[in-house]
Design a protein around this motif. Structure first.
Motif, PDB file in Angstrom:
ATOM      1  N   GLY A 148      34.495  32.626  22.422  1.00  0.00           N
ATOM      2  CA  GLY A 148      34.825  31.296  22.370  1.00  0.00           C
ATOM      3  C   GLY A 148      34.890  30.733  21.254  1.00  0.00           C
ATOM      4  O   GLY A 148      34.747  29.569  21.098  1.00  0.00           O
ATOM      5  N   ALA A 149      35.094  31.124  20.083  1.00  0.00           N
ATOM      6  CA  ALA A 149      35.274  30.790  18.838  1.00  0.00           C
ATOM      7  C   ALA A 149      36.386  31.284  18.024  1.00  0.00           C
ATOM      8  O   ALA A 149      37.050  32.141  18.606  1.00  0.00           O
ATOM      9  CB  ALA A 149      33.812  31.234  17.956  1.00  0.00           C
TER      10      ALA A 149
ATOM     11  N   SER B 178      32.210  26.085  19.415  1.00  0.00           N
ATOM     12  CA  SER B 178      30.872  25.475  20.076  1.00  0.00           C
ATOM     13  C   SER B 178      29.564  26.032  19.601  1.00  0.00           C
ATOM     14  O   SER B 178      29.676  27.322  18.746  1.00  0.00           O
ATOM     15  CB  SER B 178      30.734  25.649  21.642  1.00  0.00           C
ATOM     16  N   PHE B 179      28.657  25.309  19.358  1.00  0.00           N
ATOM     17  CA  PHE B 179      27.514  25.748  18.712  1.00  0.00           C
ATOM     18  C   PHE B 179      27.036  27.105  19.211  1.00  0.00           C
ATOM     19  O   PHE B 179      26.764  28.240  18.849  1.00  0.00           O
ATOM     20  CB  PHE B 179      26.164  25.076  18.734  1.00  0.00           C
ATOM     21  N   SER B 180      27.027  27.458  20.689  1.00  0.00           N
ATOM     22  CA  SER B 180      26.572  28.594  21.369  1.00  0.00           C
ATOM     23  C   SER B 180      27.635  29.643  20.841  1.00  0.00           C
ATOM     24  O   SER B 180      27.315  30.882  20.841  1.00  0.00           O
ATOM     25  CB  SER B 180      26.531  28.367  22.919  1.00  0.00           C
TER      26      SER B 180
ATOM     27  N   ASP C  92      28.199  20.361  11.604  1.00  0.00           N
ATOM     28  CA  ASP C  92      28.789  19.680  12.556  1.00  0.00           C
ATOM     29  C   ASP C  92      29.873  19.175  12.242  1.00  0.00           C
ATOM     30  O   ASP C  92      29.883  18.052  11.322  1.00  0.00           O
ATOM     31  CB  ASP C  92      27.711  18.742  13.084  1.00  0.00           C
ATOM     32  N   ARG C  93      30.891  19.262  12.906  1.00  0.00           N
ATOM     33  CA  ARG C  93      32.395  18.894  12.582  1.00  0.00           C
ATOM     34  C   ARG C  93      32.732  17.875  13.448  1.00  0.00           C
ATOM     35  O   ARG C  93      33.720  16.890  13.566  1.00  0.00           O
ATOM     36  CB  ARG C  93      33.306  19.761  12.622  1.00  0.00           C
TER      37      ARG C  93
ATOM     38  N   TRP D  53      31.344  22.686  15.786  1.00  0.00           N
ATOM     39  CA  TRP D  53      30.544  23.393  14.849  1.00  0.00           C
ATOM     40  C   TRP D  53      31.495  24.185  13.780  1.00  0.00           C
ATOM     41  O   TRP D  53      32.422  24.905  14.413  1.00  0.00           O
ATOM     42  CB  TRP D  53      29.572  24.092  15.398  1.00  0.00           C
ATOM     43  N   GLY D  54      31.047  24.262  12.839  1.00  0.00           N
ATOM     44  CA  GLY D  54      31.444  25.017  11.669  1.00  0.00           C
ATOM     45  C   GLY D  54      30.628  25.995  11.131  1.00  0.00           C
ATOM     46  O   GLY D  54      29.572  25.479  11.179  1.00  0.00           O
TER      47      GLY D  54
END
Length: 176
Positions: free
Chosen positions: A97-98, A123-125, A150-151, A162-163
């Motif tokens: 999911g990235a 997402s962070f995860s 953190d975007r 997140w990036g």
């Protein structure tokens, strides 16, 4: 009727004995020659059979080595195969999911490793799972820097985005 003399019969018997003795001696020599030819041919056959067995054994060994060679080749990035490697890395991101994009690629000054900078967003995860996938990849990687950003909330789904800026050194690199 004529009676033959015993000398004539003895002479005929001696001639027959001589002829049959010569025939037996001739046949014995032929058998011995055939036996020696058979032994020579049998030894040649054994050598050929052993050679064929060795060739088959070597063929099996080569096939096993080829399988292992492919596995070993999959653990190394070659300088002519960098693009497929980068495509593989970028293809890992959607699984978690990235989104990943290669920002830069460079060969180290000593030409023993490949330096890659990847920008990841999600997402962070998702980013965490992407980093874990990279760590567990068959390549020997060294993370030289990982910057998380953190975007904020982007889009209508109200989820934080997140990036990450990843700098990786691929140690399993072969420069040709």
């Amino acid at each position: 009727m004529k009676i033959r003399s015993p000398q004539y019969s003895l002479l005929a018997a001696i001639l027959f004995l001589g002829f049959f003795t010569y025939a037996c001696y001739f046949l014995y020599n032929q058998i011995q020659q055939n036996l020696s030819v058979t032994k020579i041919n049998e030894e040649k056959w054994r050598q050929e059979f052993a050679r064929r067995e060795e060739i088959q054994m070597l063929d099996r060994a080569v096939k096993n080595i080829q399988k292992e060679s492919v596995e070993i080749d999959n653990h190394f990035v070659k300088s002519e195969d960098v693009v497929p490697f980068l495509n593989t890395i970028e293809a890992l991101a959607p699984r978690v999911g990235a989104r990943a994009e290669t920002a830069s690629v460079d060969i180290s000054s000593d030409k023993t490793s490949l330096l890659v900078r990847i920008e990841v967003e999600g997402s962070f995860s998702g980013i965490y799972k992407f980093i874990k996938l990279l760590e567990n990849s068959p390549y020997q990687l060294e993370f030289t820097s990982v910057d998380l950003l953190d975007r904020g909330v982007v889009g209508s789904n109200k989820l934080p985005v997140w990036g990450a800026d990843l700098s990786i050194r691929i140690l399993s690199f072969i420069y040709n």
